[in-house]
Design an enzyme around this catalytic site. Structure first.
Site, PDB file in Angstrom:
ATOM      1  CG  LEU A 180      -2.074  -0.930   1.315  1.00 44.98           C
ATOM      2  CD1 LEU A 180      -2.771  -0.804   2.666  1.00 44.98           C
ATOM      3  CD2 LEU A 180      -3.071  -0.666   0.194  1.00 44.98           C
ATOM      4  CG  ASP A 181       0.953   4.143  -3.212  1.00 45.26           C
ATOM      5  OD1 ASP A 181       1.815   3.265  -3.447  1.00 45.26           O
ATOM      6  OD2 ASP A 181       0.303   4.735  -4.095  1.00 45.26           O
ATOM      7  N   PRO A 182       2.332   4.877   0.966  1.00 45.40           N
ATOM      8  CG  PRO A 182       4.484   5.768   1.212  1.00 45.40           C
ATOM      9  CD  PRO A 182       3.553   5.165   0.186  1.00 45.40           C
TER      10      PRO A 182
END
Length: 286
Positions: free
Chosen positions: A56-58
């Protein structure tokens, strides 16, 4: 065949065994990477190894399953499953709600998508399936949406590509609410997980048991076959599965299946056509 009772295993397996072979459904916060979360779980439990089920992206929050120790060997079997997200996008121009819904419907089904420049994969057109892309709330230029997609679909890119059809749009918030069989309602924050482990060290294991999902849950994504106990010792050291090893000879369409002896997970095996040899092991829990 009788279903493997995951809830029973969760309540009855020794915690020491669960810590060696389990999955934690983490509610990932914003401002950290998936690797950061897996590493944090490793530190909390003093685990040898952890592995997350898909990046998951930050800035993206939500469901991030993390495997502990031997369960890391199963990560690949869980990762490539559909994902569901709820997000918000900002439209750059005014558009009628019904017109927006019509345009979003055009992105349902098989689409071609170019990974973003910052992605870790090769930048070439890839075909992905979008099962659902719908408006949940419409407030002029701020739209809340739900997207149910094939693994590997970039939601930010989906919103960007929609924007190219309607005068511009960008994603402002995204939360994953489902990853395969793991759902938001059964996820736990890092602080919940940390507290449950601290309680366990004080001989209160109730909350930790709710968090540690037996990795036998592989039985919910792969077909299950049961074997006889006769040759268990040899099977646990990598012996191929013969016709005589099965309680009932399986009629398997899948190439992969999970092998159990009652409720005990033995291995993941792949089907072969080698006379009396039915399957060979991919991962054996020995």
């Amino acid at each position: 065949m009788e279903k493997i009772n995951i809830q029973k295993l969760q309540q009855t397996k020794p915690i020491s065994e669960l810590l060696e072979f389990s999955i934690i459904n983490v509610d990932k916060p914003a401002d950290c990477t998936s690797f950061d979360i897996a590493d944090e779980i490793r530190k909390i439990f003093g685990a040898r190894k952890t592995g997350h089920f898909g990046t998951l992206d930050p800035m993206v929050t939500g469901v991030l399953p993390v495997a502990l120790n031997r369960a890391c060997k199963l990560v690949g079997y869980f990762m490539h499953k559909d994902k569901t997200y709820i997000g918000k996008m900002q439209l750059h121009k005014d558009i009628d709600e019904e017109k927006l819904k019509e345009e979003m419907k055009k992105f349902v089904g098989k689409i071609k998508q170019m990974p973003p420049v910052k992605s870790s994969v090769k930048r070439q057109l890839r075909e992905r399936m979008v099962n659902k892309f719908e408006v949940l709330k419409f407030n002029k230029k701020i739209v809340e949406f739900i997207a149910d997609v094939e693994a590997g679909t970039y939601i930010r890119k989906l919103v960007h590509d929609l924007g190219e059809k309607i005068g511009g749009a960008h994603m402002v918030r995204l939360r994953r609410i489902k990853a395969g069989i793991f759902e938001e309602k059964n996820s736990f924050s890092i602080s919940d997980i940390e507290k449950a482990f601290e309680d366990y060290k004080k001989e209160d294991e109730e909350n930790l048991r709710k968090i540690l999902i037996p990795a036998e849950i592989i039985s919910e994504i792969l077909p299950v076959v049961q074997i006889k106990p006769d040759n268990l010792k040899s099977i646990l050291t990598g012996k191929p599965l013969m016709k005589s090893d099965f309680i009932e000879l399986p009629n398997l369409k899948n190439e992969l299946f999970a092998v159990f002896l009652d409720n005990r997970f033995i291995e993941v095996a792949h089907k072969v056509d080698e006379g009396d040899i039915i399957a060979r092991p991919e991962f054996v829990l020995n």
